[in-house]
Design a protein around this motif. Sequence first.
Motif, PDB file in Angstrom:
ATOM      1  N   PRO A  16      18.176  36.928  41.535  1.00 48.12           N
ATOM      2  CA  PRO A  16      19.461  37.523  41.922  1.00 48.12           C
ATOM      3  C   PRO A  16      19.497  37.946  43.397  1.00 48.12           C
ATOM      4  O   PRO A  16      20.512  37.757  44.074  1.00 48.12           O
ATOM      5  N   GLY A  17      18.404  38.470  43.902  1.00 44.45           N
ATOM      6  CA  GLY A  17      18.340  38.860  45.301  1.00 44.45           C
ATOM      7  C   GLY A  17      18.345  37.665  46.240  1.00 44.45           C
ATOM      8  O   GLY A  17      19.007  37.673  47.278  1.00 44.45           O
ATOM      9  N   HIS A  18      17.608  36.628  45.865  1.00 43.42           N
ATOM     10  CA  HIS A  18      17.559  35.426  46.705  1.00 43.42           C
ATOM     11  C   HIS A  18      18.931  34.753  46.795  1.00 43.42           C
ATOM     12  O   HIS A  18      19.241  34.112  47.795  1.00 43.42           O
ATOM     13  N   LEU A  19      19.728  34.889  45.745  1.00 40.44           N
ATOM     14  CA  LEU A  19      21.076  34.299  45.773  1.00 40.44           C
ATOM     15  C   LEU A  19      22.106  35.260  46.355  1.00 40.44           C
ATOM     16  O   LEU A  19      23.277  34.932  46.428  1.00 40.44           O
ATOM     17  N   SER A  20      21.673  36.448  46.755  1.00 40.60           N
ATOM     18  CA  SER A  20      22.551  37.455  47.378  1.00 40.60           C
ATOM     19  C   SER A  20      23.688  37.891  46.461  1.00 40.60           C
ATOM     20  O   SER A  20      24.831  38.056  46.890  1.00 40.60           O
ATOM     21  N   ILE A  21      23.365  38.097  45.181  1.00 46.67           N
ATOM     22  CA  ILE A  21      24.360  38.601  44.231  1.00 46.67           C
ATOM     23  C   ILE A  21      24.637  40.060  44.573  1.00 46.67           C
ATOM     24  O   ILE A  21      23.709  40.855  44.755  1.00 46.67           O
ATOM     25  N   VAL A  22      25.904  40.408  44.652  1.00 45.91           N
ATOM     26  CA  VAL A  22      26.332  41.771  44.950  1.00 45.91           C
ATOM     27  C   VAL A  22      26.902  42.375  43.677  1.00 45.91           C
ATOM     28  O   VAL A  22      27.854  41.843  43.097  1.00 45.91           O
ATOM     29  N   TRP A  23      26.328  43.493  43.247  1.00 45.26           N
ATOM     30  CA  TRP A  23      26.751  44.152  42.013  1.00 45.26           C
ATOM     31  C   TRP A  23      27.852  45.150  42.316  1.00 45.26           C
ATOM     32  O   TRP A  23      27.652  46.086  43.074  1.00 45.26           O
ATOM     33  N   ILE A  35      29.299  36.641  44.652  1.00 46.22           N
ATOM     34  CA  ILE A  35      28.468  35.983  45.662  1.00 46.22           C
ATOM     35  C   ILE A  35      29.393  35.502  46.763  1.00 46.22           C
ATOM     36  O   ILE A  35      30.393  34.827  46.487  1.00 46.22           O
ATOM     37  N   ASP A  36      29.081  35.862  47.999  1.00 51.95           N
ATOM     38  CA  ASP A  36      29.738  35.269  49.160  1.00 51.95           C
ATOM     39  C   ASP A  36      28.951  33.998  49.477  1.00 51.95           C
ATOM     40  O   ASP A  36      27.774  34.060  49.872  1.00 51.95           O
ATOM     41  N   LEU A  37      29.597  32.852  49.265  1.00 53.89           N
ATOM     42  CA  LEU A  37      28.893  31.579  49.310  1.00 53.89           C
ATOM     43  C   LEU A  37      28.365  31.247  50.701  1.00 53.89           C
ATOM     44  O   LEU A  37      29.047  31.405  51.705  1.00 53.89           O
ATOM     45  N   GLU A  38      27.108  30.801  50.692  1.00 55.95           N
ATOM     46  CA  GLU A  38      26.395  30.359  51.895  1.00 55.95           C
ATOM     47  C   GLU A  38      25.834  28.969  51.611  1.00 55.95           C
ATOM     48  O   GLU A  38      25.848  28.502  50.466  1.00 55.95           O
ATOM     49  N   THR A  39      25.270  28.337  52.627  1.00 56.61           N
ATOM     50  CA  THR A  39      24.708  26.988  52.476  1.00 56.61           C
ATOM     51  C   THR A  39      23.740  26.908  51.298  1.00 56.61           C
ATOM     52  O   THR A  39      23.746  25.928  50.553  1.00 56.61           O
ATOM     53  N   ILE A  95      33.347  35.236  41.825  1.00 49.24           N
ATOM     54  CA  ILE A  95      33.288  36.532  41.149  1.00 49.24           C
ATOM     55  C   ILE A  95      33.023  36.306  39.669  1.00 49.24           C
ATOM     56  O   ILE A  95      33.591  35.395  39.065  1.00 49.24           O
ATOM     57  N   CYS A  96      32.191  37.146  39.085  1.00 52.38           N
ATOM     58  CA  CYS A  96      31.894  37.046  37.654  1.00 52.38           C
ATOM     59  C   CYS A  96      32.150  38.387  36.985  1.00 52.38           C
ATOM     60  O   CYS A  96      31.737  39.429  37.489  1.00 52.38           O
ATOM     61  N   GLU A 113      33.127  35.110  32.718  1.00 51.50           N
ATOM     62  CA  GLU A 113      34.027  34.181  33.397  1.00 51.50           C
ATOM     63  C   GLU A 113      33.726  34.250  34.889  1.00 51.50           C
ATOM     64  O   GLU A 113      33.646  35.335  35.463  1.00 51.50           O
ATOM     65  N   VAL A 114      33.557  33.078  35.481  1.00 54.02           N
ATOM     66  CA  VAL A 114      33.322  32.987  36.919  1.00 54.02           C
ATOM     67  C   VAL A 114      34.577  32.394  37.545  1.00 54.02           C
ATOM     68  O   VAL A 114      35.070  31.351  37.104  1.00 54.02           O
ATOM     69  N   LYS A 115      35.090  33.099  38.559  1.00 53.83           N
ATOM     70  CA  LYS A 115      36.323  32.669  39.229  1.00 53.83           C
ATOM     71  C   LYS A 115      36.090  32.540  40.726  1.00 53.83           C
ATOM     72  O   LYS A 115      35.239  33.228  41.288  1.00 53.83           O
ATOM     73  N   ARG A 116      36.920  31.702  41.350  1.00 53.41           N
ATOM     74  CA  ARG A 116      36.983  31.680  42.805  1.00 53.41           C
ATOM     75  C   ARG A 116      37.771  32.896  43.255  1.00 53.41           C
ATOM     76  O   ARG A 116      38.462  33.532  42.458  1.00 53.41           O
ATOM     77  N   GLU A 117      37.730  33.196  44.536  1.00 57.79           N
ATOM     78  CA  GLU A 117      38.456  34.367  45.034  1.00 57.79           C
ATOM     79  C   GLU A 117      39.966  34.214  44.911  1.00 57.79           C
ATOM     80  O   GLU A 117      40.685  35.211  44.911  1.00 57.79           O
ATOM     81  N   ASP A 118      40.472  32.977  44.742  1.00 60.99           N
ATOM     82  CA  ASP A 118      41.912  32.774  44.540  1.00 60.99           C
ATOM     83  C   ASP A 118      42.320  32.978  43.084  1.00 60.99           C
ATOM     84  O   ASP A 118      43.480  32.814  42.729  1.00 60.99           O
ATOM     85  N   GLY A 119      41.351  33.352  42.221  1.00 57.67           N
ATOM     86  CA  GLY A 119      41.635  33.640  40.822  1.00 57.67           C
ATOM     87  C   GLY A 119      41.481  32.460  39.887  1.00 57.67           C
ATOM     88  O   GLY A 119      41.560  32.617  38.669  1.00 57.67           O
TER      89      GLY A 119
END
Length: 134
Positions: A16-23, A35-39, A95-96, A113-119
């Motif tokens: 979870p830390g390596h993927l930069s998951i923010v709780w 998660i703010d998506l990165e490469t 977002i989950c 449910e996992v959504k994009r920031e546009d919902g």
Amino acid sequence: MGLRRQLDAAGRDRLPGHLSIVWEEVRNGFARAHIDLETKHFAPNGFVHAGTVVTLADSACGYGCLASRPDGAANFTTLELKSNFMGSAKGGRIICEARLTHGGRTTQVWDAEVKREDGKTMALFRCTQLLIYP
């Protein structure tokens, strides 16, 4: 130290830390993270890697399970998981939200449910957790 901070610290040097998951919120029966998506989150085809999405959902359900253990349960492990994908993302934030569907003494069932920031929904996820007692 609050539960969310404890979980952040516990996951910092793990997946979870390596993927930069923010709780954002973790409480009995519910967890929300993003998660703010990165490469590092993408497959070579330019879309977010399915493993990123599944890891976000499974982590949210797992952290929710830790916050929802019945008295005496020391830990848990995932018995089964399933994910259905309806879309993907090429950037931004995902977002989950995970919710406890069944909270038994030996198992828990979680839906996420996992959504994009546009919902727009990217994936539906369900897992069963085995509760572990000393």
